[in-house]
Motif scaffolding. Structure first.
Motif, short mmCIF file in Angstrom:
data_model
loop_
_atom_site.label_atom_id
_atom_site.label_comp_id
_atom_site.label_asym_id
_atom_site.label_seq_id
_atom_site.Cartn_x
_atom_site.Cartn_y
_atom_site.Cartn_z
N GLU A 93 -7.94 20.27 9.90
CA GLU A 93 -8.78 20.57 8.74
C GLU A 93 -9.06 19.30 7.95
OE1 GLU A 93 -6.72 23.70 6.71
OE2 GLU A 93 -7.32 25.19 8.20
N GLU A 94 -10.04 19.37 7.06
CA GLU A 94 -10.47 18.21 6.29
C GLU A 94 -9.35 17.66 5.41
OE1 GLU A 94 -13.22 16.50 6.52
OE2 GLU A 94 -13.96 17.83 8.10
N SER A 95 -8.40 18.48 5.07
CA SER A 95 -7.31 18.05 4.19
C SER A 95 -6.21 17.32 4.95
CB SER A 95 -6.71 19.28 3.49
OG SER A 95 -6.25 20.23 4.45
N ASN A 96 -6.54 16.84 6.17
CA ASN A 96 -5.56 16.15 7.02
C ASN A 96 -4.38 17.04 7.36
OD1 ASN A 96 -6.81 13.57 7.35
ND2 ASN A 96 -6.23 13.05 5.26
N ARG A 97 -4.68 18.28 7.66
CA ARG A 97 -3.65 19.23 8.05
C ARG A 97 -3.97 19.81 9.43
NH1 ARG A 97 -0.06 20.56 4.12
NH2 ARG A 97 -0.62 19.92 2.00
N ILE A 98 -2.93 19.97 10.23
CA ILE A 98 -3.07 20.63 11.52
C ILE A 98 -2.50 22.04 11.38
CG2 ILE A 98 -2.28 20.67 13.92
CD1 ILE A 98 -2.20 17.65 13.88
N ARG A 99 -3.25 23.01 11.82
CA ARG A 99 -2.79 24.39 11.78
C ARG A 99 -2.90 25.00 13.17
NH1 ARG A 99 -2.64 26.15 6.31
NH2 ARG A 99 -3.89 24.81 4.91
N GLY A 100 -2.08 25.99 13.44
CA GLY A 100 -2.12 26.67 14.73
C GLY A 100 -1.17 27.84 14.75
N SER A 101 -1.17 28.54 15.86
CA SER A 101 -0.31 29.71 16.02
C SER A 101 0.57 29.53 17.25
CB SER A 101 -1.16 30.98 16.18
OG SER A 101 -0.35 32.11 16.36
N VAL A 102 1.87 29.80 17.08
CA VAL A 102 2.84 29.70 18.17
C VAL A 102 3.20 31.10 18.64
CG1 VAL A 102 5.15 28.93 18.84
CG2 VAL A 102 3.80 27.57 17.22
N GLY A 103 3.18 31.29 19.95
CA GLY A 103 3.56 32.58 20.52
C GLY A 103 4.60 32.40 21.62
N VAL A 104 5.56 33.32 21.69
CA VAL A 104 6.58 33.29 22.74
C VAL A 104 6.73 34.70 23.29
CG1 VAL A 104 8.95 32.71 23.36
CG2 VAL A 104 7.82 31.48 21.49
N ASP A 105 6.77 34.81 24.62
CA ASP A 105 6.93 36.10 25.26
C ASP A 105 7.67 35.91 26.58
OD1 ASP A 105 6.75 38.79 25.74
OD2 ASP A 105 4.63 38.79 26.29
N GLY A 106 8.39 36.93 26.99
CA GLY A 106 9.08 36.86 28.27
C GLY A 106 10.50 37.34 28.17
N ALA A 107 11.16 37.40 29.30
CA ALA A 107 12.54 37.90 29.37
C ALA A 107 13.40 36.92 30.16
CB ALA A 107 12.57 39.27 30.02
N VAL A 108 14.00 35.98 29.45
CA VAL A 108 14.95 35.06 30.05
C VAL A 108 16.29 35.31 29.39
CG1 VAL A 108 15.61 32.64 30.30
CG2 VAL A 108 13.23 33.30 30.60
N LYS A 109 17.35 35.44 30.18
CA LYS A 109 18.66 35.71 29.62
C LYS A 109 19.08 34.57 28.70
CE LYS A 109 20.92 38.77 32.96
NZ LYS A 109 22.10 38.93 33.85
N THR A 110 19.45 34.92 27.48
CA THR A 110 19.88 33.92 26.52
C THR A 110 20.79 34.55 25.48
OG1 THR A 110 19.16 32.35 24.83
CG2 THR A 110 17.79 34.30 25.14
N ARG A 111 21.72 33.77 24.97
CA ARG A 111 22.64 34.26 23.95
C ARG A 111 22.06 34.07 22.55
NH1 ARG A 111 24.58 29.32 22.38
NH2 ARG A 111 24.62 27.69 23.97
N GLY A 112 20.87 33.58 22.47
CA GLY A 112 20.22 33.32 21.19
C GLY A 112 19.48 32.01 21.26
N ALA A 113 18.27 31.99 20.78
CA ALA A 113 17.45 30.79 20.91
C ALA A 113 16.65 30.53 19.64
CB ALA A 113 16.51 30.92 22.11
N GLU A 114 16.23 29.28 19.50
CA GLU A 114 15.46 28.84 18.34
C GLU A 114 14.08 28.37 18.79
OE1 GLU A 114 19.48 27.08 16.12
OE2 GLU A 114 18.10 25.74 17.20
N VAL A 115 13.09 28.58 17.94
CA VAL A 115 11.73 28.13 18.23
C VAL A 115 11.45 26.89 17.37
CG1 VAL A 115 9.29 28.77 18.36
CG2 VAL A 115 11.07 30.53 18.66
#
Length: 200
Positions: A93-115
């Motif tokens: 954007e003109e204000s020198n900012r980057i914007r976007g959307s993050v998406g995560v989907d799927g089934a991988v075995k994990t004890r807990g995860a961070e994005v």
């Protein structure tokens, strides 16, 4: 460049700050990245940290100059199942900012995860004034300027979140917006995506 056939490597360079004590401050360094490296050292059972270090998928580490080991490790990591991570509606954007959307989907075995989301410079250079590299002009790729945890991911659930980063006008050229999911405690990287952004 993608030197490993069948694998897509998303590279992030996190500059540690403990070399600043020699009298030259790396302009891209941060204590936050040193803390991340120390956390990796604890996880891998290392007696100390070192540079240059390469970590692949959060499951293997070695000296970054070992190109043969890097290729074989990346190739092996590319065979593991990954979560579907996406970056959409990315815009500057003109204000020198980057914007976007993050998406995560799927089934991988994990004890807990961070994005996590990183903003990185495609290319950067630094002129070293002191230390063993004094007088050299160093060239870098994928230099992380911001790295932020934006949420938690639970297997079997979909994750979506809007993100925003302020761009430093002093940094020109191309950026990379990178999203990745990593098990808590600097564990496995379960999936990643990147989006290239042309600088202003």
């Amino acid at each position: 460049e993608q030197p490993v056939s069948g694998s897509t490597a998303i590279v992030l360079s996190e500059h540690v700050d403990y070399w600043n004590r020699i009298g030259w401050k790396d302009p891209f360094s941060s204590a936050f990245f040193s803390d991340r490296q120390n956390a990796y050292a604890a996880r891998f059972g290392l007696s100390s940290v070192y540079t240059p270090q390469m970590v692949v998928d959060g499951t293997a580490e070695f000296t970054g100059s070992e190109s043969d080991k890097a290729q074989s490790t990346i190739s092996k990591a590319g065979q593991n199942p990954k979560l579907a991570v996406s970056l959409s509606s990315v815009r500057v954007e003109e204000s020198n900012r980057i914007r976007g959307s993050v998406g995560v989907d799927g089934a991988v075995k994990t004890r807990g995860a961070e994005v996590w989301v990183a903003l990185a410079l495609d290319h950067a250079e630094s002129q070293v004034s002191r230390g063993e590299n004094a007088g050299r002009n160093l060239s870098h790729v994928g230099v992380v300027t911001k790295l932020v945890k934006i949420g938690e991911f639970r297997a079997g659930e979909k994750f979506t979140k809007e993100v925003e980063f302020k761009i430093d006008p002093a940094n020109s050229g191309k950026f990379r917006l990178v999203a990745f999911v990593q098990e808590s405690g600097m564990g496995r990287v379960l999936g990643a995506a990147e989006h290239s952004i042309a600088g202003r």
